[in-house]
Design an enzyme around this catalytic site. Structure first.
Site, short mmCIF file in Angstrom:
data_model
loop_
_atom_site.label_atom_id
_atom_site.label_comp_id
_atom_site.label_asym_id
_atom_site.label_seq_id
_atom_site.Cartn_x
_atom_site.Cartn_y
_atom_site.Cartn_z
N PHE A 377 -1.78 -29.46 20.53
CA PHE A 377 -2.58 -29.41 19.30
C PHE A 377 -3.88 -28.61 19.44
CE2 PHE A 377 -0.78 -33.87 19.63
CZ PHE A 377 0.46 -33.50 19.10
N CYS A 378 -3.87 -27.56 20.25
CA CYS A 378 -5.08 -26.75 20.47
C CYS A 378 -6.25 -27.62 20.90
CB CYS A 378 -5.43 -25.93 19.23
SG CYS A 378 -4.23 -24.64 18.86
N ALA A 379 -5.94 -28.68 21.64
CA ALA A 379 -6.96 -29.56 22.22
C ALA A 379 -6.44 -29.99 23.59
CB ALA A 379 -7.21 -30.76 21.32
#
Length: 456
Positions: A377-379
């Site tokens: 999740f781009c995290a």
């Protein structure tokens, strides 16, 4: 999935408070037939509100240049653009002295702010941030803070880091309002107070907060706020940075070009002297995205008129429905930093014991017509912290499969909001339960970076 489940899902229609585009789209199932698509990936991009689309369509025939023409359509478009700025500023409860700059996205907004920081500014950011708010600060001295497990720990961690900084110069704290992984709300007001007590400023990444809760710069006492239109029920390609004007006015324009310059003259030596605007135009060079700005303003109006006192409790009902349903499935583990009682928005990530998360997400789509997200999740730092996985593993659909009983290498995220019908979250919970009980963990495979049904 049983035929009865498919038919029931297709026939039931429970209206959401704000109608969105695509609410009647039918998609094919690998088991045969079609079902109305359940878009449960709002945290990546929420579907555009029907009202926003209608407003944009109504304006389209009057399209004209902005800030550059004397003709009627140019004047109309200029008024539309500047009125959109005022509408969004009111939505964010901006202070009279604040500036509001239209950008392309949250990522663009935070990169703009990074370019405007004083040269000796130190940045403090928790590892829990989305990459959009974790990575733009690379040209400055950055202190990355470990993931806290309580709101109090978050504030205390920040206070210690700010107190220990050397030299005691300008500082910026970047914090999310609501996690794009867990949906949990962060103590923004308390973190802002801690930052200001130590002579620092704070920017709020409201990409996941603004679509779900009111955001007031004045009440939160944040110095800046950034968010994206495509998460706020507006079409792609627009964003906002709003807040204190002094660092923005002092900085070189984010882009050099027409619109940002107030006066350009040739020097005797052949060079060029430029006098830049001090208004928001300083960082809006080129022809602006008028439709994007107007779309954001339309979405802000729609949310305001629908009323947060109606939207928030209704979304919390959906959150409770999903969490209660997942809690009854022993193989499912919901990811959380702050615990079960933490306030949150409609974003929930989880893993299923023995399942590759990418294959599980593919099964939800292929067999039930449900769209969710899988990956990191781009995290990446946050999800790896929550999963306890090795940082060298890949995070999206191509992640290695987890063997039964091993830790999942990525996660599944379901997210929803004001355009989500009750039936969609109920179908999701039922689908998760059926897939887990079915036990066919390996009927999906990865092909050319996509997860597809296995043959045979």
């Amino acid at each position: 999935m049983s035929a009865a489940t498919t038919t029931a899902a297709a026939d039931r229609s429970v209206c959401a408070p704000l109608p969105v585009l695509g609410r009647d789209v039918a998609v094919p199932l690998v088991t045969g037939g079609e079902v109305t698509y359940a878009a449960l990936d709002y945290a990546a991009s929420a579907p555009a509100l029907q009202r926003v689309w209608d407003d944009v369509a109504a304006y389209a025939p009057y399209y004209g240049s902005v800030h550059r023409g004397a003709g009627y359509l140019s004047q109309l478009s200029t008024d539309l653009f500047e009125n959109a700025r005022r509408t969004v500023a009111a939505f964010l409860d901006c202070r009279p002295e604040d500036q509001l700059v239209f950008t392309r996205s949250t990522t663009d907004s935070l990169n703009l702010l990074a370019r405007a920081l004083p040269a000796d500014c130190q940045v403090f950011v928790f590892e829990t941030e989305h990459h959009a708010s974790l990575l733009p600060w690379q040209d400055h001295r950055v202190t990355y803070l470990d993931a806290p497990r309580t709101h109090r720990q978050a504030v205390e961690t920040l206070e210690r880091a700010l107190a220990d900084r050397d030299p005691h110069g300008p500082a910026l704290v970047c914090v999310t309002g609501a996690s794009n992984v867990t949906g949990e709300l962060w103590p923004v007001r308390e973190l802002a107070a801690a930052a200001h007590a130590h002579g620092a400023r704070i920017v709020l990444d409201a990409a996941q907060l603004a679509p779900h809760h009111p955001v007031s710069l004045r009440d939160l006492d944040a110095d800046w706020v950034a968010f994206s239109g495509h998460k706020l029920y507006a079409p792609f390609g627009s964003g906002v940075l709003a807040g204190r004007a002094d660092w923005l006015r002092a900085a070189e324009p984010y882009l050099a070009g027409g619109g940002a310059s107030r006066k350009v003259t040739r020097r005797e030596d052949g060079g060029v002297d430029v006098e830049w605007h001090e208004s928001a135009a300083r960082h809006e060079a080129g022809s602006p995205n008028v439709i994007g700005a107007y779309a954001i303003a339309s979405a802000c109006k729609a949310l305001t008129e629908a009323g947060w006192d109606t939207l928030v409790p209704r979304e919390q009902h959906l959150v409770e429905t999903v969490r209660a349903g997942l809690a009854r499935i022993p193989e499912v583990r919901v990811l959380s930093l702050f615990g079960d009682d933490a306030p949150r928005v409609g974003v929930i990530s989880f893993v299923v014991e023995g399942w590759n998360s990418s294959h599980f997400a593919a099964a939800l789509s292929a067999e039930y017509g449900i769209g969710v997200r899988d990956g990191l999740f781009c995290a990446h730092p946050l999800v790896r912290t929550l999963l306890g996985t090795d940082p060298q593993t890949q995070g999206e659909c191509g992640a290695p499969e987890a063997a039964p009983g091993e830790k999942s290498l990525n996660a599944i995220r379901v997210s929803f909001g004001a355009g989500t019908p009750d039936e969609h979250v109920e179908r999701f919970v039922g689908a998760v339960r059926e897939l887990v009980s079915d036990g066919a963990k390996w009927r999906y495979r990865t092909e050319d970076g996509r997860c597809v049904p296995a043959v045979g």
